[in-house]
Write an enzyme that holds these catalytic residues in place. Structure first.
Site: not given
Lengths: 196, 682, 591
Positions: B307, B344, B348, B377, B379, B381-382, B384, B518
């Site tokens: 993965d 944040d 990231e 953040f 959903a 406006t997507r 932050s 997993d």
């Protein structure tokens, strides 16, 4: 299983006809068509009587002929019963036999210049087939003096005869040079007859 | 990769283990036990025969020759040394099992009965399907799945890892193991195993070797060794008539000595130790293999499915670069980016702060003192961002920001768009930063490939193993990461079914496939793969589907597993070669000695110039016994393995164990001969 | 040793290398039923043969069916040969009127020729009628060779096929081996032999008048010496060339005459000698190429060929060296090489062949399971005679018998690959097939049969003074070598002998018949089992992690495994036989 068994029987039958009869008879036919003399053993006739085969050695033990090698085939050069001695290298019988042969040769050659040289190995050992038609050049040359003496022929003429009968290596490379004893002795007889 | 922090690593000659092994090697003399190992069983029979003859000599002649006595003793030593090797290997496992057993100590469980009432009962009485409640500080009474709640759990008893892990209901982190301890909170668990079948039970059985079944290659090798033993048995048994023919009949002591020296006792004596030690090495790497077959299969793997996330890359994207829009300075962009990310808490976001600090020297600022308003953040406006000092800073995907700017009358500059596309093409994720109604530039978020991966994949390639990266990314991104990491191939936009299809396709070509997983949706693929390594943090379904469990839950562990599998086979192969090669010298020691009395000329074969026939035979027998002890460390540690192609590997091993196996005993036997002659033992 | 001698040896091997490829590719075409230039002539015969015998040519067989068909055919044809021997006196082509062959000898001979051994307890020219030689013995020279080739091809199919249950059709493989390979080459080869002087006729024996009549001393039945005069020589004749050709080509080796290819009518010239040696190796060498092509790994075929080549040169070098040194016990004789003689140990050797060609022939005939001889191995020096014995002991895989050599070699390949596989840390793979416990078990069974037969029977025999030792022609270590060689030769289906041993006794005829049949068929069964099992497997693609079977390293490993297994098994027995004899010979001891 049963079916395989029947096939096995039929297969044996059919292939026996093909390979066991068809093949050798075809080869026999072709050979006789193409090379009849070779197919029959290169027999040598003298005065209309077969005196031997070019390929098969025969016994010469007397001092008047070039002798071939000792033979373990039958009573000696029995061409219907080929055999080697099958004596191992440490076999006392073999060593005694060789000693005896060496002694015999040295006795025969006692008056000649090779009285004290070693006997060429092929003259005291039996061949594989017991029918070896050949001896080495050394073995032929070893006997020249005594044969010439017994036959009352000049030594160099006999030596020349030997030289003429040396068969070199086949195609110059294969095998070893050798001398065919029967052919040499036939020529020797011819030479002796001519002198008379 | 993470070094395992537990204490499974033990010194080779641990005093306690060695002591126990010495006792065990005597216990193992029982014929029932020896019969499992045909080579050593033959040695034992030989020892018994010579012992009986010795007894007979004492009874009827009152005396036995020193030579016969010494031969008999060394024959017994040969058997004992082989037993000792096996006992040592087992001992190491047992020590580990003892530690596990302590974890397994009986606890009381709070079982919830049908009426919803808590009933106390011993953990050993729990059956699969029971539901228990475990609170902070309590031991989890059995393997199960959390059906309600979240807790931090100390799993050090089985993993050796002291940091607690989070376990919660639903999702891929719901499995808990009996014998581990809940540190905080309360959880409701559905028990999934019956008494005696728990994970710890399995683990104990495994490391103790109780359930050890011979692996396919081991069986094949055993057949080869048994065959060789029969051949040598024939050679020795028929030698006596031939010796009688040659007027030099031999004593039984000498014939048994010859036989024992010829049959492959070195590998025969060490074979089971090698197998046990191989499993043990896996355990030391915190991997539990459910069968030895799986370990061997690991050595044969052709294709490795990895993965991307968490295995090849760190699993979260990190900021690597700020690309400022025209007319905007980098500092300006960095400042805005930092501000927008201070609150944040995503990886990231943190990485943007870190980059700003590292590259532009911007120190972190205290949001609280700045009266800033953080815009999380969402959903819809997507995006932050942050509103501070009249600055409205937003960051988000290019399209979201473009829409946002458009709403306030601004547009996304073409240069910025070009940067966005460039980043996307390279496999990264662009994040546009806008202040008020102006785009300041782009942050380059990148999937960071773990250090050293490229080298590891190159090694795997040299071993003949192809790596395929599995990712949900689009093909463009996937290709870029694949290139950077140096994997051979990738499967992009992979759904669980695609993974399954890929495995089947590879297997149809005759390849062996290994993978890690997993999640529950990994379970079918784990079951299908030849080597399926489940992460210990994973779901119960995944753990049951795979044939190995990695307690460290480290996906790159597969590479170590492959190496251990190979090492296991190589150790067997190397010692087999060594064992057979040894026979040459032993022949030259024993055969002339046997017949020297009758045929002094055979001294020509005594090329080692051993002092007397008796010292020659005894030296060979002693060498044969001592070499087993000398090779125990090699059997337990395994031969050195460095990834390289098979041809080179074989050449090196043939030189070392083949040629070395021919030469070494000449020296060894000569030295022993000198020693025993000097000590007047003969 | 002479430069010319080495040149002849090198020339021989060079010709084998040149023959192997075209012949091998041709055979691959034949067995994969592709078009060949002989089809217009042979295809009708093939179809007719299937029709007459009820063969369903397109029906594939599992390994068990294949084995049963092979065993049934061998059994039936063996019984037919036995029958022919037992009634030959009433059948045609018996110009010398030889009586029926005694039962035990007939049994031994039937077993011997069916097992591609051609061990001869009899003296052919005084025992066998022309019909028995043609339709009984030479017939088996074809079929036993065809059976061997079919089995080798079945093994190769086992390796090359992917997840299949069948190995081909035994009857078709055998038929194609006969019609496309053995028969056409034999016809041409037989005529070439005639051109050198090998006889081919059905006439009675000729009589020649000796130039010099001989007085010979013989013993009569009472043991008294009798002197008699011999004035004539009886010269045995017969359909020799046709039998000689297939005897060599099919690595059968049963001589038309007692002394086999030493006899001037079987092998008259150095050129016929070269042709015969080439014929011994030709098909076996070609089959390595066939195998490479059928498994799509031509280089693997050559790697196997190379291993055979190395072992061949090791043998011939030792034999040539030992024989050229001569016999230190002989005094007063010139054994050194000179301008006029080759020298060396000439006891039991022919002058026209000399030392080099005798050593070469002995090596070739025992590398392959031919067993024809052009010199008497019994009279070789101890080490020179050990070479043929060791060649057979290694398993008749140095080129080996037609077909049998290849499948025997492939068993060793499997064992080598198994050990190599472990050493590189993978489950051993052979051309993509995993070698597992079952394969190893069957391979070990195959390997075990050999020492069991050789050492077991030798040990029993040397303990039996009346049954075993009374047949010996030589005492001391050489006597042991004679017994050891006999059972080695029988187990290896070679047929050559230390011929001093009188094997025409009930004890030897029976034990050797058992050993010959076991040495053939007991080994074929596990071999076919391996083939059948391999065919069922998947083929895994090769990677850098798989050990390549095409490299010099593989050749060296394979050679090493063969030598080590063989040497370790037989070293003790060899020590008390030839090695001891060698040391004693140089210590001046005779027996």
């Amino acid at each position: 299983m049963r079916k395989q068994f029947i096939t096995a029987c039929l297969y044996t039958l059919v292939t026996t006809v093909l390979l066991g009869l068809g093949y050798p008879l075809a080869v026999t036919g072709l050979a006789h068509l193409l090379m009849p003399a070779k197919a029959n053993g290169e027999l040598i006739a003298k005065d209309g009587v077969v005196v031997g085969s070019k390929l098969i050695g025969q016994s010469f033990t007397g001092p008047g002929y070039f002798n071939g090698r000792p033979s373990a085939a039958g009573t000696g050069y029995d061409a219907a019963n080929s055999s080697g001695s099958n004596l191992g290298p440490t076999n006392a019988t073999l060593i005694a036999r060789v000693d005896q042969s060496v002694h015999a040769w040295q006795t025969r050659e006692a008056q000649h210049e090779n009285a004290h040289t070693n006997v060429p190995i092929d003259l005291v050992t039996t061949s594989g087939s017991g029918l070896d038609p050949d001896i080495t050049v050394a073995a032929a040359e070893y006997q020249v003096a005594s044969v010439a003496q017994v036959r009352g022929l000049p030594k160099d003429q006999v030596a020349q005869l030997v030289k003429a009968h040396i068969e070199p290596r086949q195609f110059g490379v294969l095998g070893e040079p050798c001398v065919n004893v029967l052919e040499l002795n036939l020529a020797l007889d011819a030479m002796a007859a001519q002198r008379k | 990769m993470a070094k395992s922090k537990n204490t499974h690593q033990r010194s080779l000659w641990d005093a306690q283990i060695t002591q126990r092994a010495l006792v065990d090697s005597l216990r193992k003399l029982s014929p029932w036990n020896m019969m499992k190992n045909p080579v050593m069983f033959v040695v034992e029979i030989g020892s018994v025969i010579t012992s009986l003859l010795l007894v007979r000599d004492f009874r009827f002649h009152g005396v036995a020759s020193r030579f016969d006595l010494q031969i008999t003793l060394w024959l017994w030593f040969t058997v004992l040394f082989a037993n000792f090797a096996e006992a040592m290997a087992e001992g190491r496992g047992k020590a580990q099992a003892d530690a596990l057993r302590r974890a397994k100590s009986e606890t009381m469980a709070n079982r919830l009965n049908e009426k919803g009432v808590i009933v106390q009962l011993p953990s050993s009485k729990l059956r699969s399907g029971d539901i228990v409640i475990v609170s902070a500080g309590e031991m989890i009474p059995g393997d199960g799945e959390i059906i309600d709640g979240v807790a931090s759990v100390d799993e050090s008893a089985i993993t050796g890892e002291s940091a607690p892990v989070i376990r919660e209901s639903g999702g891929d982190r719901s499995a808990v193991t009996g014998g581990t301890r809940v540190l905080s909170d309360q959880i409701k668990i559905r028990i999934t195993s019956n008494p005696g079948e728990t994970f710890i039970d399995k683990m104990i059985a495994l490391v103790e070797g109780a359930e050890r079944q011979k692996t396919p290659n081991e069986i094949a090798l055993n057949i080869l060794l048994a065959g060789l033993t029969i051949i040598f048995l024939l050679a020795v048994v028929t030698l006596q008539p031939i010796a009688i023919y040659s007027h030099s009949p031999q004593t039984v002591f000498v014939l048994v000595s010859l036989l024992v020296c010829l049959i492959p006792t070195t590998i025969g004596g060490l074979l089971s130790a090698i197998g046990i030690a191989g499993m043990d090495r896996l355990v030391q790497h915190n991997v539990l293999a459910m069968s030895g077959r799986a370990v061997e299969a690991a050595g044969d793997v052709n294709t490795l499915l990895l993965d991307k996330t968490g295995t090849i890359t760190f699993g979260n994207r990190q900021a690597t670069e700020f690309l400022a829009a025209p007319g905007v300075s980098k500092d300006q962009l960095a400042d805005a980016a930092q501000l927008s990310s201070l609150a944040d808490e995503t990886p990231e976001g943190r990485s943007i702060v870190v980059l700003a600090k590292e590259t532009y020297g911007l120190r972190g600022r205290d949001l609280a003192t700045m009266h800033a308003e953080f815009v999380p953040f969402s959903a819809t406006t997507r995006m932050s961002g942050i509103n501070v000092d009249g600055r409205t800073i937003r960051k988000g995907a290019a399209e979201s920001i473009a829409a946002y700017l458009q709403a306030s009358g601004g547009i996304l500059a073409d240069e910025v768009r070009a940067d966005v596309e460039g980043i996307a093409r390279s496999g990264g994720t662009p994040l546009v930063v806008a202040e008020n109604n102006r785009a300041l530039g782009v942050i380059h978020l990148k999937d960071i490939v773990k250090g050293g991966m490229r080298e590891r994949f190159a090694q795997l390639r040299a071993m003949g193993i192809r790596t395929i990266m599995i990712t949900g990314d689009n093909p463009l991104t996937a290709a870029a990461i694949a290139r950077e990491a140096g994997v051979d191939d990738f499967l992009a936009e992979a759904k669980p079914k695609d993974k399954m299809d890929l495995i089947r396709r590879e297997q149809a070509e005759g390849k062996l496939v290994a993978m890690t997983g997993d999640g529950t949706n990994d379970a079918p693929a784990l079951a299908q793969a030849d080597v399926g390594v489940a992460m210990n943090t994973g779901t119960q379904a995944a753990k049951e589907a795979g044939n190995m469990v990695d307690l460290d839950s480290n996906p790159t562990k597969l590479i170590e597993i492959v190496e251990i599998g190979k090492q296991l086979l190589m150790t067997r192969g190397a010692l087999t070669t060594f064992s057979i090669a040894n026979d040459v010298a032993k022949y030259f020691a024993i055969i002339p000695a046997m017949f020297a009395a009758t045929f002094p000329v055979l001294a020509a074969l005594n090329i080692m110039h051993l002092r007397t026939p008796q010292s020659a035979i005894l030296s060979a027998v002693i060498f044969n016994a001592l070499i087993i002890v000398a090779l125990i460390p090699l059997a337990l540690r395994g031969v050195k393995y460095r990834p390289m192609n098979a041809e080179v590997l074989l050449r090196n091993n043939l030189l070392l164990y083949g040629l070395g196996g021919i030469v070494l005993p000449f020296l060894g036997i000569k030295l022993i001969d000198m020693a025993i002659t000097a000590m007047h033992l003969i | 040793m002479t430069e010319n001698g080495w040149f002849q040896i090198a020339l021989f091997f060079l010709l084998i290398v040149l023959i192997a490829r075209p012949l091998g590719i041709y055979m691959a075409d034949v067995f994969e039923r592709r078009k060949t230039f002989l089809d217009p002539l042979l295809a009708p015969i093939e179809r007719l043969l299937y029709r007459l015998t009820g063969v369903e040519a397109d029906k594939e067989m599992r390994w068990t069916e294949y084995g049963i068909a092979m065993l049934l055919f061998s059994l039936v044809s063996m019984l037919v040969l036995y029958l022919i021997e037992r009634v030959q006196t009433w059948l045609p082509w018996n110009p010398q009127h030889w009586p029926n062959v005694p039962a035990v000898l007939a049994l031994n001979t039937a077993a011997s020729f069916t097992a591609n051994t051609n061990w001869q307890s009899y003296v052919p020219e005084t025992t066998m009628s022309y019909l028995t030689q043609m339709a009984g013995l030479a017939y088996h020279n074809f079929t036993s060779a065809a059976v061997g080739m079919a089995l080798a091809i079945a093994m190769v199919r086992g390796i090359s096929r992917r997840e299949q249950n069948t190995l081909g059709n035994f009857w078709v493989d055998a038929t194609r081996a006969i019609l496309w390979v053995l028969l056409p080459i034999s016809i041409v080869f037989a005529l070439a032999l005639v051109s050198q002087g090998v006889v081919q006729n059905l006439r009675p024996y000729d009589t020649a008048r000796l130039l010099e009549s001989q007085k010979v001393v013989t013993q009569d039945s009472a043991g008294r010496s009798v002197t008699q005069t011999v004035a004539t020589q009886t010269i045995a004749q017969g359909p020799v060339a046709s039998q000689e050709a297939i005897k060599m080509l099919g690595t059968n080796g049963g001589g038309f005459f007692n002394t086999n290819s030493a006899h001037p009518f079987e092998n008259p010239t150095p050129f016929s000698n070269l042709l015969e040696m080439l014929a011994i190796f030709a098909i076996a060498a070609g089959l390595t190429v066939t195998m490479g092509h059928m498994t799509h790994s031509p280089r693997h075929g050559w790697a196997v060929f190379a291993a055979m080549g190395i072992l061949f040169f090791a043998g011939v070098t030792t034999a040539y060296w030992a024989e050229a040194r001569g016999n230190p016990l002989m005094h007063g004789v010139a054994q050194q090489t000179s301008a006029t003689q080759a020298g060396g140990n000439m006891e039991g050797k022919e002058v026209r062949f000399g030392i080099a060609n005798s050593a070469l022939f002995a090596t070739v005939t025992t590398d392959a399971s031919c067993g024809a001889v052009n010199g008497m191995h019994d009279s070789f020096t101890p080490l020179g005679g050990m070479v043929p014995m060791v060649n057979i002991m290694l398993g008749e895989i140095i080129f080996g018998g037609v077909g049998a050599g290849l499948y025997g070699m492939l068993i060793f390949v499997i064992l080598s690959v198994f050990i190599a596989g472990l050493m590189v840390g993978r489950t051993p793979e052979y051309l993509g097939k995993k070698i597992e416990a079952y394969d190893v078990k069957m391979a070990m069974l195959y390997v075990l049969v050999f020492p069991l037969l050789i050492l077991g029977f030798t040990a029993v025999t040397v303990l039996l003074p009346h049954l075993g030792l009374s047949s010996l022609a030589n005492a001391g270590p050489h006597g042991l070598s004679e017994v050891l060689y006999a059972f080695t030769s029988a187990a290896g289906n070679n047929g050559s002998a230390f011929a001093g041993l009188n094997a025409n006794t009930n004890y030897y005829n029976l034990t050797l018949a058992i050993v010959m049949l076991c040495g053939r068929f007991l080994m074929i069964v596990p071999m076919l089992a391996v083939a059948g099992n391999l065919a069922r497997k998947k083929i895994a693609p090769a990677s850098a992690g798989t050990f390549p079977v095409t490299t010099p390293l593989f050749t060296i490993l394979l050679t090493g495994v063969i030598v080590i297994v063989g040497a370790l098994t037989f070293f003790p027995a060899l020590t008390l036989g030839p090695i001891l004899e060698h040391l004693l010979m140089y210590a001046g001891k005779t027996f």
